[in-house]
Motif scaffolding. Structure first.
Motif, PDB file in Angstrom:
ATOM      1  N   VAL A   1       2.410   1.864  -3.460  1.00  0.00           N
ATOM      2  CA  VAL A   1       1.165   2.277  -4.355  1.00  0.00           C
ATOM      3  C   VAL A   1       0.976   3.847  -4.142  1.00  0.00           C
ATOM      4  CG1 VAL A   1      -0.915   2.321  -5.126  1.00  0.00           C
ATOM      5  CG2 VAL A   1       0.276   0.111  -4.855  1.00  0.00           C
TER       6      VAL A   1
ATOM      7  N   THR B   1      -2.785  -2.877  -4.680  1.00  0.00           N
ATOM      8  CA  THR B   1      -3.817  -1.861  -3.555  1.00  0.00           C
ATOM      9  C   THR B   1      -4.641  -3.121  -3.027  1.00  0.00           C
ATOM     10  OG1 THR B   1      -3.584   0.237  -4.686  1.00  0.00           O
ATOM     11  CG2 THR B   1      -5.451  -0.338  -3.285  1.00  0.00           C
TER      12      THR B   1
ATOM     13  N   LEU C   1       0.834  -1.191   0.214  1.00  0.00           N
ATOM     14  CA  LEU C   1      -0.304  -0.134  -0.075  1.00  0.00           C
ATOM     15  C   LEU C   1       0.903   1.216  -0.093  1.00  0.00           C
ATOM     16  CD1 LEU C   1      -2.740  -1.142   2.658  1.00  0.00           C
ATOM     17  CD2 LEU C   1      -2.933  -1.095  -0.105  1.00  0.00           C
TER      18      LEU C   1
END
Length: 222
Positions: free
Chosen positions: A20, A197, A17
């Protein structure tokens, strides 16, 4: 014999995460605080490197239970941990180059990450191999003594498909990573971002859930 893939899953999900999120900030030309990202990557990298290295070198760690966990969880965690640590080191020492808005930060990142993208690509292919083994040999199925997950012990393909799908998502993002660096945006970047994600959220939540299920399994089999 449960292994410490609880903290591994938690940190791997958080790491995906964060990667990203940082990529989105750079591609959309938003401000970046390098020291903050260095601390975030560094904290996760230390945990994944330490646990992944121990699980990889202590072969097999779970000799009486699931020795394939060393390959499935240990080695990918080690590789991802090393990548996060080197990213943290760069952001700490040279992150000012990415902190400025208006410069072509995408070109800078692409040039810096191009050599290591080969390792990322290899780890992505390894994820495909792990996913295929999960489906082929019906791995990841929880024993009936494990809370929550054990309710599906009679349907081993269910959890095997769930975990294998997470590795496929992670692998797709990793295989696309060199092309993301080459194109610096577009559909390829969005596809990789969505894959990481979804996989990151799933690994994070699944790792948190495993703290309860693994403790329950230990208690139920004492």
């Amino acid at each position: 014999m449960p292994t410490y893939n609880t903290i591994m899953s938690l940190c791997a999900g958080a790491g995906l995460l964060l990667v990203v999120a940082l990529g989105w900030l750079l591609l959309t030309d938003r401000p970046v605080v390098p020291d903050a990202w260095a601390m975030g990557f560094g904290a996760l990298g230390v945990i994944l490197f330490a646990t992944g290295l121990h699980m990889t070198l202590t072969w097999p760690l779970a000799g009486q239970g699931f020795p394939f966990d060393n390959v499935i969880f240990g080695e990918p965690s080690l590789g991802f941990g090393v990548l996060l640590l080197f990213a943290a080191f760069f952001l700490w020492r040279r992150g000012a180059a990415l902190g400025e808005v208006g410069v072509d930060r995408g070109r800078t990142v692409a040039a810096l990450a191009a050599p290591v993208s080969l390792l990322v690509l290899g780890l992505g292919l390894a994820c495909f191999g792990i996913a295929a083994a999960g489906w082929r040999y019906t791995l990841f199925a929880a024993p009936p003594e494990e809370p929550i997950s054990g309710e599906f012990a009679g349907h081993p393909m269910l959890e095997a498909s769930f975990m294998s799908a997470l590795y496929v998502l992670t692998g797709v993002g990793a295989v696309l990573f060199p092309f993301v660096l080459r194109r610096r945006g577009g559909a390829v970047a969005w596809t990789a971002g969505i894959c990481w994600t979804l996989a990151g959220l799933a690994f994070l939540l699944f790792g948190a859930l495993n703290y309860f299920t693994h403790i329950g399994l230990i208690v139920n089999t004492m």
